[in-house]
Design a protein around this motif. Sequence first.
Motif, PDB file in Angstrom:
ATOM      1  N   LEU A   1       0.695  -1.203   0.243  1.00 54.45           N
ATOM      2  CA  LEU A   1      -0.088   0.099  -0.034  1.00 54.45           C
ATOM      3  C   LEU A   1       1.021   1.181   0.104  1.00 54.45           C
ATOM      4  CD1 LEU A   1      -1.892  -2.321   1.228  1.00 54.45           C
ATOM      5  CD2 LEU A   1      -3.030  -0.615   2.402  1.00 54.45           C
ATOM      6  N   HIS A   2       2.139   1.163  -0.174  1.00 53.66           N
ATOM      7  CA  HIS A   2       2.988   2.161  -0.170  1.00 53.66           C
ATOM      8  C   HIS A   2       4.143   2.017  -0.925  1.00 53.66           C
ATOM      9  CE1 HIS A   2       5.441  -0.401   2.627  1.00 53.66           C
ATOM     10  NE2 HIS A   2       6.375   0.528   2.309  1.00 53.66           N
ATOM     11  N   ALA A   3       5.229   3.183  -1.380  1.00 57.62           N
ATOM     12  CA  ALA A   3       6.216   3.014  -2.204  1.00 57.62           C
ATOM     13  C   ALA A   3       7.300   3.939  -1.309  1.00 57.62           C
ATOM     14  CB  ALA A   3       5.899   3.755  -3.690  1.00 57.62           C
ATOM     15  N   VAL A   4       8.568   3.570  -1.588  1.00 56.34           N
ATOM     16  CA  VAL A   4       9.507   4.371  -1.088  1.00 56.34           C
ATOM     17  C   VAL A   4      10.092   4.884  -2.407  1.00 56.34           C
ATOM     18  CG1 VAL A   4      11.710   4.393  -0.067  1.00 56.34           C
ATOM     19  CG2 VAL A   4      10.003   3.017   0.982  1.00 56.34           C
ATOM     20  N   LEU A   5      10.145   6.585  -2.330  1.00 54.86           N
ATOM     21  CA  LEU A   5      10.720   7.265  -3.409  1.00 54.86           C
ATOM     22  C   LEU A   5      12.152   7.659  -2.839  1.00 54.86           C
ATOM     23  CD1 LEU A   5       7.838   9.641  -4.371  1.00 54.86           C
ATOM     24  CD2 LEU A   5       8.226   6.995  -4.759  1.00 54.86           C
ATOM     25  N   ARG A   6      13.344   7.071  -3.722  1.00 51.24           N
ATOM     26  CA  ARG A   6      14.795   7.489  -3.552  1.00 51.24           C
ATOM     27  C   ARG A   6      15.029   8.899  -3.934  1.00 51.24           C
ATOM     28  NH1 ARG A   6      17.521   3.073  -1.470  1.00 51.24           N
ATOM     29  NH2 ARG A   6      16.053   1.889  -0.117  1.00 51.24           N
ATOM     30  N   LEU A   7      15.343   9.399  -3.186  1.00 49.42           N
ATOM     31  CA  LEU A   7      15.749  10.960  -3.066  1.00 49.42           C
ATOM     32  C   LEU A   7      17.270  11.518  -3.569  1.00 49.42           C
ATOM     33  CD1 LEU A   7      13.581  12.859  -0.898  1.00 49.42           C
ATOM     34  CD2 LEU A   7      12.820  12.209  -3.042  1.00 49.42           C
ATOM     35  N   PRO A   8      17.664  12.320  -4.253  1.00 50.25           N
ATOM     36  CA  PRO A   8      19.064  12.898  -4.213  1.00 50.25           C
ATOM     37  C   PRO A   8      19.492  12.832  -2.771  1.00 50.25           C
ATOM     38  CG  PRO A   8      17.817  14.111  -6.019  1.00 50.25           C
ATOM     39  CD  PRO A   8      16.927  13.328  -4.728  1.00 50.25           C
ATOM     40  N   PRO A   9      20.744  12.674  -2.495  1.00 49.00           N
ATOM     41  CA  PRO A   9      21.335  12.730  -1.216  1.00 49.00           C
ATOM     42  C   PRO A   9      21.265  14.152  -0.649  1.00 49.00           C
ATOM     43  CG  PRO A   9      22.867  11.395  -2.619  1.00 49.00           C
ATOM     44  CD  PRO A   9      21.887  12.028  -3.338  1.00 49.00           C
ATOM     45  N   GLY A  10      21.013  14.013   0.874  1.00 48.84           N
ATOM     46  CA  GLY A  10      20.757  15.253   1.420  1.00 48.84           C
ATOM     47  C   GLY A  10      19.528  16.146   1.142  1.00 48.84           C
ATOM     48  N   THR A  11      18.472  15.627   0.604  1.00 54.02           N
ATOM     49  CA  THR A  11      17.231  16.299   0.127  1.00 54.02           C
ATOM     50  C   THR A  11      16.187  15.758   0.904  1.00 54.02           C
ATOM     51  OG1 THR A  11      16.676  14.757  -1.745  1.00 54.02           O
ATOM     52  CG2 THR A  11      18.215  16.738  -2.017  1.00 54.02           C
ATOM     53  N   GLU A  12      16.212  14.787   1.638  1.00 53.39           N
ATOM     54  CA  GLU A  12      15.016  14.258   2.456  1.00 53.39           C
ATOM     55  C   GLU A  12      14.404  15.168   3.222  1.00 53.39           C
ATOM     56  OE1 GLU A  12      14.028  10.849   5.834  1.00 53.39           O
ATOM     57  OE2 GLU A  12      15.110  10.310   4.123  1.00 53.39           O
ATOM     58  N   ARG A  13      14.903  15.957   4.191  1.00 47.03           N
ATOM     59  CA  ARG A  13      14.372  17.094   5.194  1.00 47.03           C
ATOM     60  C   ARG A  13      13.751  18.091   4.272  1.00 47.03           C
ATOM     61  NH1 ARG A  13      18.121  18.656   9.847  1.00 47.03           N
ATOM     62  NH2 ARG A  13      16.360  19.656  10.340  1.00 47.03           N
TER      63      ARG A  13
ATOM     64  N   GLY B   1       9.511  10.875   5.984  1.00 50.46           N
ATOM     65  CA  GLY B   1      10.610  10.775   5.358  1.00 50.46           C
ATOM     66  C   GLY B   1      11.089   9.306   5.966  1.00 50.46           C
ATOM     67  N   LEU B   2      11.770   8.704   5.121  1.00 53.98           N
ATOM     68  CA  LEU B   2      12.454   7.201   5.217  1.00 53.98           C
ATOM     69  C   LEU B   2      13.104   7.330   6.630  1.00 53.98           C
ATOM     70  CD1 LEU B   2      12.845   4.530   4.294  1.00 53.98           C
ATOM     71  CD2 LEU B   2      14.812   5.132   2.878  1.00 53.98           C
ATOM     72  N   ALA B   3      13.741   8.346   7.207  1.00 54.40           N
ATOM     73  CA  ALA B   3      14.530   8.498   8.283  1.00 54.40           C
ATOM     74  C   ALA B   3      13.967   7.963   9.354  1.00 54.40           C
ATOM     75  CB  ALA B   3      15.412   9.616   8.258  1.00 54.40           C
ATOM     76  N   SER B   4      12.645   8.431   9.398  1.00 52.99           N
ATOM     77  CA  SER B   4      11.683   8.177  10.569  1.00 52.99           C
ATOM     78  C   SER B   4      11.669   6.924  11.073  1.00 52.99           C
ATOM     79  CB  SER B   4      10.552   8.934  10.488  1.00 52.99           C
ATOM     80  OG  SER B   4       9.597   8.445   9.309  1.00 52.99           O
TER      81      SER B   4
ATOM     82  N   LEU C   1      11.147   9.277   0.501  1.00 52.73           N
ATOM     83  CA  LEU C   1       9.812   9.451   1.181  1.00 52.73           C
ATOM     84  C   LEU C   1       9.078   8.173   1.092  1.00 52.73           C
ATOM     85  CD1 LEU C   1       9.208  12.908  -0.757  1.00 52.73           C
ATOM     86  CD2 LEU C   1       9.940  12.596   1.805  1.00 52.73           C
ATOM     87  N   VAL C   2       8.292   7.874   2.116  1.00 55.57           N
ATOM     88  CA  VAL C   2       7.549   6.733   2.289  1.00 55.57           C
ATOM     89  C   VAL C   2       6.046   7.271   1.915  1.00 55.57           C
ATOM     90  CG1 VAL C   2       6.816   4.876   3.487  1.00 55.57           C
ATOM     91  CG2 VAL C   2       8.933   5.754   4.018  1.00 55.57           C
ATOM     92  N   VAL C   3       5.589   7.069   0.778  1.00 51.13           N
ATOM     93  CA  VAL C   3       4.430   7.217   0.228  1.00 51.13           C
ATOM     94  C   VAL C   3       3.280   6.483   0.081  1.00 51.13           C
ATOM     95  CG1 VAL C   3       3.213   8.571  -1.992  1.00 51.13           C
ATOM     96  CG2 VAL C   3       5.544   9.199  -1.547  1.00 51.13           C
ATOM     97  N   GLY C   4       2.149   6.633   0.975  1.00 50.93           N
ATOM     98  CA  GLY C   4       1.126   5.682   0.914  1.00 50.93           C
ATOM     99  C   GLY C   4       0.145   6.064  -0.131  1.00 50.93           C
ATOM    100  N   TYR C   5       0.063   5.267  -1.067  1.00 48.00           N
ATOM    101  CA  TYR C   5      -0.894   5.444  -2.346  1.00 48.00           C
ATOM    102  C   TYR C   5      -2.279   4.973  -2.230  1.00 48.00           C
ATOM    103  CZ  TYR C   5       1.380   0.991  -3.727  1.00 48.00           C
ATOM    104  OH  TYR C   5       1.883  -0.110  -3.635  1.00 48.00           O
ATOM    105  N   ALA C   6      -2.442   4.174  -1.158  1.00 43.45           N
ATOM    106  CA  ALA C   6      -3.623   3.749  -0.797  1.00 43.45           C
ATOM    107  C   ALA C   6      -4.928   4.333  -0.195  1.00 43.45           C
ATOM    108  CB  ALA C   6      -3.792   2.260  -0.043  1.00 43.45           C
ATOM    109  N   THR C   7      -4.231   5.388   0.567  1.00 46.06           N
ATOM    110  CA  THR C   7      -5.372   6.271   1.508  1.00 46.06           C
ATOM    111  C   THR C   7      -6.050   7.070   0.989  1.00 46.06           C
ATOM    112  OG1 THR C   7      -3.361   5.934   3.150  1.00 46.06           O
ATOM    113  CG2 THR C   7      -5.059   7.572   3.748  1.00 46.06           C
TER     114      THR C   7
END
Length: 521
Positions: A427-439, A454-457, A471-477
């Motif tokens: 029900l979710h996907a993880v989007l990998r981002l460029p380094p240093g951009t999550e926050r 964010g994935l770090a959480s 980013l952890v994105v819930g596409y089901a909600t």
Amino acid sequence: MGETWVNSPDPGAAPDPGAAPEPGPEPTASAAAEVLGQDLHVELAAAGGRRTVLMDALREAVRSGRLAPGTRLPPYRSLAADLGIARNTVAEAYGELVAEGWLTARQGSGTRVARRAEPLAPQRSRRQPPGPAQPARPTHNLRQGQPEDASFPRGSWMASARRAVSAAPNEAFGPGDPQGRIELRRALTDYLARARGVRTSPERIVICAGFAHALRLLVGAVLPGPIAVESYGLPFHRALLAAAPVTTTPLSLDESGARVAELAALTQVRTALLTPAHQFPTGGPLEPERRTAIVDWARAVGGLLLEDDYDGEFRYDRRPVGAVQGLDPDRVLYLGSASKSLSPAVRLGWMVLPDHLVDDVLAVKGEREGWTGVLDQLTLADLITSGGYDRHIRRMRQRYRRRRDQLLTALERHAPHVHATGISAGLHAVLRLPPGTERSAVKAATWQGVALDGLASFRHPAATMPAPDGLVVGYATPSDHAWTPALDALVRALPPPLDEPSGPQTAATDADADTEPDAHR
């Protein structure tokens, strides 16, 4: 550094027909950057780091009204060339101001002053010093772990409830059996064997109120700890174990799932908690050789594996992989619930236990069922045996797969440097981002009215593996009508690629570069 003018002409302006071409050498990278953008007066006389000073100067220009809402700013490499500072410094400043709501940036439109950033009256600003703009209230829920509310099969559930209540024996309305209604345990025995490859019998199933409840019961009964867990997982589960108290030791992850070979060095560990079908939240499955290895480890040390099969039915690229429990029912404790398949409002879960652990768990649970309603158990049993549960799973599998495909299409079109990792499932996907951009991406999502994590959480505090940005994105909600605007808002919050072309530019590419995604889209 004092006042600086960015004096690059508008690349879209027509050339002066009367102007003679100026002879000279081929343009350098900085000279090529100079032809991009338009004039911008920036005062950088204050002391401090260049990024901070630049952000303060741009905020003040917007706050005072000198830069009106909608004003287009130069691309950051153009501004960086004129200021004589690093492009990343300007890019980070733009990104922070986008995240704070001062600026907006979209592919093809460049970076502009946000419409919401209206200038304050001078006298009001003296009485009440202005601070950063406030983020929009979340209007798009893209948090993981929750199925679409509107998708609950109300009609099927009500029909099952009527049949279940009509057929229930009188004793069903007395004090509940802590092991759970036999009707549900029989239905689960057949369903889990057929759909998930679980080897069990009704006598080995204990009904509970969900995974967290199961974990509490198991900790109180058979899991003194320490426990090996995956380096990424739900903080709530780690907190529950810590309160027991049970020490958790993280196992590293890669594309093949948890690195179970690390268990050999953990001589005090006799229990492991894994999400083999679809690692939460990174998305990889536990590959076959590691499935065998974790069972061999449990046998060798006299240990146990807790298998959290939280969304095992939702595999989109192939037939769902069966449960590890099928390899050794005496060493693997299978845990499931209805929270992802139906709704977290249905407070029903199940434990498939080795024979010798059933009595220990029931002793902790108590003499009477105090957590789950008997009527809900009977209703779920009928929903499963009537085929309504399978029909609902198949219907939702199609819907969630369609949404995941739409998410991937949007990334390819608007942010090809951002990739969804892991298998096509859940029900979710993880989007990998460029380094240093999550926050900054999480912050930008907040400004776009998007609630996500964010994935770090989800990272274990003691994890030693590399920490990618994501980013952890819930596409089901979201509901169907809310999904498209939520996806659009998510795309606007994604960061641009860190690497940009450098060196001399041609006249054709200069105009294209002026519409580059200079900051968070």
